[in-house]
Write an enzyme that holds these catalytic residues in place. Sequence first.
Site, short mmCIF file in Angstrom:
data_model
loop_
_atom_site.label_atom_id
_atom_site.label_comp_id
_atom_site.label_asym_id
_atom_site.label_seq_id
_atom_site.Cartn_x
_atom_site.Cartn_y
_atom_site.Cartn_z
N HIS A 137 0.82 -1.22 0.00
CA HIS A 137 0.00 0.00 0.00
C HIS A 137 0.84 1.26 0.00
O HIS A 137 0.33 2.34 -0.32
CB HIS A 137 -0.91 0.04 1.24
CG HIS A 137 -1.91 -1.06 1.26
ND1 HIS A 137 -2.85 -1.26 0.29
CD2 HIS A 137 -2.09 -2.05 2.16
CE1 HIS A 137 -3.59 -2.32 0.58
NE2 HIS A 137 -3.16 -2.82 1.71
N ASP A 267 -4.33 -12.70 3.98
CA ASP A 267 -5.65 -12.28 4.47
C ASP A 267 -6.72 -12.67 3.46
O ASP A 267 -7.90 -12.43 3.67
CB ASP A 267 -5.68 -10.77 4.75
CG ASP A 267 -4.93 -9.95 3.71
OD1 ASP A 267 -4.61 -8.79 4.00
OD2 ASP A 267 -4.66 -10.48 2.61
N TYR A 307 -4.03 -11.92 8.99
CA TYR A 307 -4.30 -11.46 10.36
C TYR A 307 -4.97 -12.51 11.22
O TYR A 307 -5.18 -12.28 12.41
CB TYR A 307 -5.11 -10.16 10.30
CG TYR A 307 -4.40 -9.16 9.44
CD1 TYR A 307 -4.77 -8.96 8.10
CD2 TYR A 307 -3.27 -8.50 9.90
CE1 TYR A 307 -4.06 -8.11 7.28
CE2 TYR A 307 -2.54 -7.64 9.08
CZ TYR A 307 -2.94 -7.46 7.78
OH TYR A 307 -2.22 -6.63 6.96
C1 LIG Z 1 -0.84 -5.40 3.96
C2 LIG Z 1 -2.36 -5.33 4.00
O1 LIG Z 1 -2.86 -5.28 2.66
O2 LIG Z 1 -2.89 -6.51 4.57
N1 LIG Z 1 -2.79 -4.15 4.74
C3 LIG Z 1 -4.21 -4.03 4.99
C4 LIG Z 1 -4.57 -2.67 5.61
C5 LIG Z 1 -6.06 -2.58 5.94
C6 LIG Z 1 -6.43 -1.25 6.49
N2 LIG Z 1 -7.84 -1.13 6.76
ZN LIG Z 2 -4.05 -7.22 2.95
#
Ligand SMILES: CC(O)(O)NCCCCN
Ligand SMILES: [Zn+2]
Length: 674
Positions: A137, A267, A307
């Site tokens: 990001h 994720d 996560y």
């Molecule tokens: C590295 C990532 O893509 O898992 N970061 C996700 C951030 C979510 C924020 N709401």
């Molecule tokens: Zn992500």
Amino acid sequence: MKMGTALIYDEEMTKYKLLWVDPACKIEVPERLTVSHEALVQSGLADRCVSIPVREATDADILLVHSEEYLEAVKKTPYMTLEDLKEFTLQYGDVYFHPNIYHCAKLAAGAALQLVDSVMTGKVRNGMALVRPPGHHSMRSAASGFCVFNNVAIAARYAKQKYGVKRVLIVDWDIHHGQGVQYSFEDDPSVLYFSWHRYEHQKFWPQLRESDFDSVGKNKGVGFNINVPWNKVGMQNSDYLSIFCHLLLPVAYEFNPDLVLVCAGFDSAIGDPEGEMCATPDIFAHLTHLLMNLAGGKLCAVLEGGYNLTSLAQSVCQTVQTLLGDPAPPPANLDGPCKSALDSLHCVRSAHRQYWSCLKHAADLPTCEISTKRIKVAEEEEEEEKTLDKGEEGNSIEEKVWPEPPKRVTPTIRTAVVLPDGVTCPDGCKRFSSSEDLDPLIISKLKENFLKDADDSDTLSSLSSLAALVEKVEKNEICSGLALVRDVSMATMCVVQHAASAHLRNRVLVVCVGDGKVPSHVTEDGKILVVQFSNKDSEEQKCKYYIPVCLKKGYSDVSGFMHAVLGLLLPLAYEYDPTLVLLVRMSDAGLCEIVWQQLTGLLQGLAQGHMLVLMQDGEKECVGPTASSLLGYPAPSLGQLPAPLPEDVASIESLRHRLKADWKLLQTTAQETG
Ligand SMILES: CC(O)(O)NCCCCN
Ligand SMILES: [Zn+2]
């Protein structure tokens, strides 16, 4: 070809965390790294990898992607008070800073560069970097989404600058859109960025209009940015595989990258609070496997998100075990892509059909906007009634449970060979001729079925060796086999009959290249699926389990053949989910060797790698290359592929249309289900 898998990890990257209350950031915890590494250690996978140390990315490395002012600003954070850190963080979205995060961000980027070095110098074939903070990001002058420096974007620029890499493919299977990567390369035709991501018609973070499927790249980079928006949660293994077979792989093979980088976010796996998807951890073994024959196997996976500590650890292990060359597990629950996934696939394919010859035939939509709006309206209505019937609490995210991925045991003998005397046994293989432990009943059955004159002893011994080999593969004592036989059709019949016989619980996928006679009569009960590539106008397809694929110029047209393999054979094979793959090279197969190796490599993702290859005994020169693919070596690149012949595309498309009612993974648009 080089083997060996690098693993890059340093516990220093666990030494930062969220120091204040921020609901958006609390899931990004140091334990993400410790559970992933611990799982690799406990499973014994870490010890099988080549451990490569991290290093700090230098300013020059970081400035490949980021601006000086951004770097200078981040450099100040180690000396900030807690209040200053909070203040500094406010200028960015969903990210947090910490006195040690700048150090860790340099290590994360440096780890990715160490991985690129070890792959590009041939020290290893591929590898994985377990890092945090993640990267995809972060933008030229901004942190975002837990990311500080864009690890993979820096790695891509670094590979081009230091190793003269011409084309880099970045596959981003994290469930969020890596807008930072998109912005870095959207006008760069040398870096193809592919991302799927939860989108829900721009309702899901980062809620960007440019994350939709119609962002195809800019200026010289048009066509080199591919966004697959997931407009619903709950996507499953079938949805992910459909995107790979009908979009990513055809384009990737046409792009012919020199290096593959993976933004390996997990994720997108079941149980993750961010993704809310339902794909199981073993799917990452298949996604990894399907990319491993690109770029001569040069693949660098860099951790992004993930996560749910359980599915994260399992998914990391599935990925690393595949990078090590272990056969993939049987894919779980492939029941066809959902309507929403097919709509997304259809929109992306039609948005890119003008840029990629492999997509030229893709069905056009009236216009995607209308279709998306129509879908949106329909979904909103559906959404309403769903919340109504959910009772008072609108959003009850139930705890997801899923089975532990099956243990992937690699047999002691990877590849056994049945070869006539005088043909040398390829390195790494084991010559196989035992038939003594074959019970006499089978021997007599072979005699009566296959021997014209009973005293034809060497045919009998070769056929009984094959039957014995099937038994060993079935018991997972041997992973794969290769046999040179005098009569390849008879040998095929023998293996099929033996494998399909009652006492072996087999589903046998028979892939024939060439016009020889194949067992088409034994396919009524679904225990056998025969796919035959030939250049003879195929007689009308008899039943669901016998599929003749007719290519005008046969298999000598590499593009047409690969088009059929990726868009037709692979989806069919995954849906059929065989326990044994029988790959038969008929004597007249004018197939080029590299295509044969690519086919052998790709098919090893099925049946836990249980594959038998049968070739005519005149094809001695093909034994070595075939054995190297069966041993797990990456196939050489096919090079830049020209457009497939229109008539081949037409015949493959019409076959796909005919078959998709029976084989759901062949669908590429939702309209077809109507
Ligand atoms: C590295 C990532 O893509 O898992 N970061 C996700 C951030 C979510 C924020 N709401
Ligand atoms: Zn992500």
